[in-house]
Design a protein around this motif. Structure first.
Motif, mmCIF file in Angstrom:
data_model
loop_
_atom_site.group_PDB
_atom_site.id
_atom_site.type_symbol
_atom_site.label_atom_id
_atom_site.label_comp_id
_atom_site.label_asym_id
_atom_site.label_seq_id
_atom_site.Cartn_x
_atom_site.Cartn_y
_atom_site.Cartn_z
ATOM 1 N N GLU A 20 -27.565 8.852 61.532
ATOM 2 C CA GLU A 20 -26.425 9.234 60.706
ATOM 3 C C GLU A 20 -25.154 8.812 61.428
ATOM 4 O O GLU A 20 -25.149 8.601 62.645
ATOM 5 N N LYS A 21 -24.069 8.707 60.661
ATOM 6 C CA LYS A 21 -22.787 8.330 61.258
ATOM 7 C C LYS A 21 -21.729 9.340 60.817
ATOM 8 O O LYS A 21 -20.833 9.033 60.036
ATOM 9 N N LYS A 22 -21.891 10.543 61.322
ATOM 10 C CA LYS A 22 -20.938 11.610 61.057
ATOM 11 C C LYS A 22 -20.242 11.968 62.362
ATOM 12 O O LYS A 22 -20.604 11.473 63.429
ATOM 13 N N ALA A 23 -19.235 12.832 62.270
ATOM 14 C CA ALA A 23 -18.433 13.169 63.447
ATOM 15 C C ALA A 23 -19.283 13.593 64.648
ATOM 16 O O ALA A 23 -19.078 13.096 65.762
ATOM 17 N N ARG A 72 -19.452 11.793 68.355
ATOM 18 C CA ARG A 72 -19.158 12.530 69.591
ATOM 19 C C ARG A 72 -20.262 12.294 70.624
ATOM 20 O O ARG A 72 -19.988 12.129 71.818
ATOM 21 N N LYS A 73 -21.502 12.273 70.161
ATOM 22 C CA LYS A 73 -22.621 11.986 71.066
ATOM 23 C C LYS A 73 -22.515 10.577 71.625
ATOM 24 O O LYS A 73 -22.773 10.340 72.807
ATOM 25 N N LEU A 74 -22.138 9.635 70.788
ATOM 26 C CA LEU A 74 -21.992 8.250 71.225
ATOM 27 C C LEU A 74 -20.896 8.133 72.281
ATOM 28 O O LEU A 74 -21.079 7.462 73.303
ATOM 29 N N PRO A 85 -15.039 9.611 59.907
ATOM 30 C CA PRO A 85 -15.530 10.417 61.030
ATOM 31 C C PRO A 85 -14.816 10.107 62.337
ATOM 32 O O PRO A 85 -14.634 10.987 63.180
ATOM 33 N N LEU A 86 -14.403 8.850 62.520
ATOM 34 C CA LEU A 86 -13.690 8.461 63.739
ATOM 35 C C LEU A 86 -12.307 9.083 63.780
ATOM 36 O O LEU A 86 -11.856 9.573 64.824
ATOM 37 N N VAL A 87 -11.631 9.060 62.640
ATOM 38 C CA VAL A 87 -10.313 9.678 62.551
ATOM 39 C C VAL A 87 -10.422 11.173 62.850
ATOM 40 O O VAL A 87 -9.586 11.743 63.547
ATOM 41 N N GLU A 88 -11.487 11.783 62.342
ATOM 42 C CA GLU A 88 -11.710 13.223 62.539
ATOM 43 C C GLU A 88 -11.821 13.602 64.011
ATOM 44 O O GLU A 88 -11.354 14.666 64.423
ATOM 45 N N ILE A 89 -12.429 12.742 64.817
ATOM 46 C CA ILE A 89 -12.653 13.088 66.227
ATOM 47 C C ILE A 89 -11.575 12.521 67.157
ATOM 48 O O ILE A 89 -11.675 12.656 68.372
ATOM 49 N N GLY A 90 -10.559 11.885 66.597
ATOM 50 C CA GLY A 90 -9.459 11.391 67.421
ATOM 51 C C GLY A 90 -9.613 9.977 67.919
ATOM 52 O O GLY A 90 -8.871 9.541 68.808
#
Length: 230
Positions: free
Chosen positions: A152-155, A159-161, A185-190
């Motif tokens: 999956e490619k969610k926030a 973060r794990k990556l 998802p990238l925008v969500e995690i900064g």
């Protein structure tokens, strides 16, 4: 604006090479095979619903798509579908797996420009064996420091990556064609993201206009624009 970027992650399907087009072609072939049972629109709807239901079991990729086509054929035919048609459905899937790799315009040139200036990685969804095969056939492996095939490619997955790569979110830039998987998802995690639209998008990857408008990311009409955006 991207002075902190250390790693650039590229989605694979429909960012580096053509993929979704082959699914649309396969859906049309499948609908033709089942035309005696339902209309093309109804077949498309039923197949899509089964694909979504089966994602948690099969994940993304051609093999899960093949199994969903078989299940759809059984249901729409009231379990009267012939073995010959089932075999033809499997052939459709095998033909997809054997497709040559068609790189999108400018991809290798962009990777050549960025290689050495940044660590380049692939972060993609799909079947591991199929994605490895496509990467090998693409001739692009030499440019990538790391390959990550994600379920999956969610926030939380990103973060794990980031933790695995031992970097901070602001040091990662993601480039991809899907707002849902490669950008929001990238925008969500900064982290940073650049959206490179492809001419066709799987319905499951579509997002609302509001979600797209409320996020901070860049848009490139072609991957060839990426170096100038950096």
């Amino acid at each position: 604006m991207h002075s902190q970027i250390k790693i650039i992650a590229f989605d694979a399907d429909d960012t580096l090479w053509v993929n979704e087009t082959y699914f649309r072609e396969a859906e049309k072939k499948f609908a033709q095979l089942l035309s005696q049972y339902e209309t093309e629109n109804k077949i498309d709807q039923e197949l899509f619903q089964l694909e979504i239901q089966n994602l948690s079991l099969y994940g993304y990729g051609v093999k899960g798509f093949m199994l969903s086509m078989v299940e759809c054929a059984l249901k729409l035919s009231n379990y009267t579908i012939s073995q010959k048609v089932i075999e033809r459905i499997l052939d459709i899937g095998k033909e997809m797996l054997e497709k040559p790799i068609e790189l999108l315009d400018g991809v290798e040139n962009v990777l050549q420009q960025l290689h050495g200036k940044y660590r380049l990685i692939v972060a993609t969804k799909g079947d591991l064996l199929d994605q490895e095969r496509k990467l090998e056939k693409s001739g692009l492996l030499q440019y990538f420091h790391h390959i990550e095939v994600m379920s999956e490619k969610k926030a939380p997955d990103y973060r794990k990556l980031i933790k695995h790569l031992d970097i901070e979110p602001q040091e990662l830039l993601m480039v991809g064609n899907s707002l849902k998987s490669d950008v929001l998802p990238l925008v969500e995690i900064g982290a940073s993201a650049i959206h490179v639209p492809f001419h066709t998008t799987w319905a499951h990857e579509e997002v609302s206009v509001q979600d797209a408008a409320n996020s901070d990311y860049k848009i490139a009409q072609s991957i060839k624009e990426i170096p100038s955006l950096l």
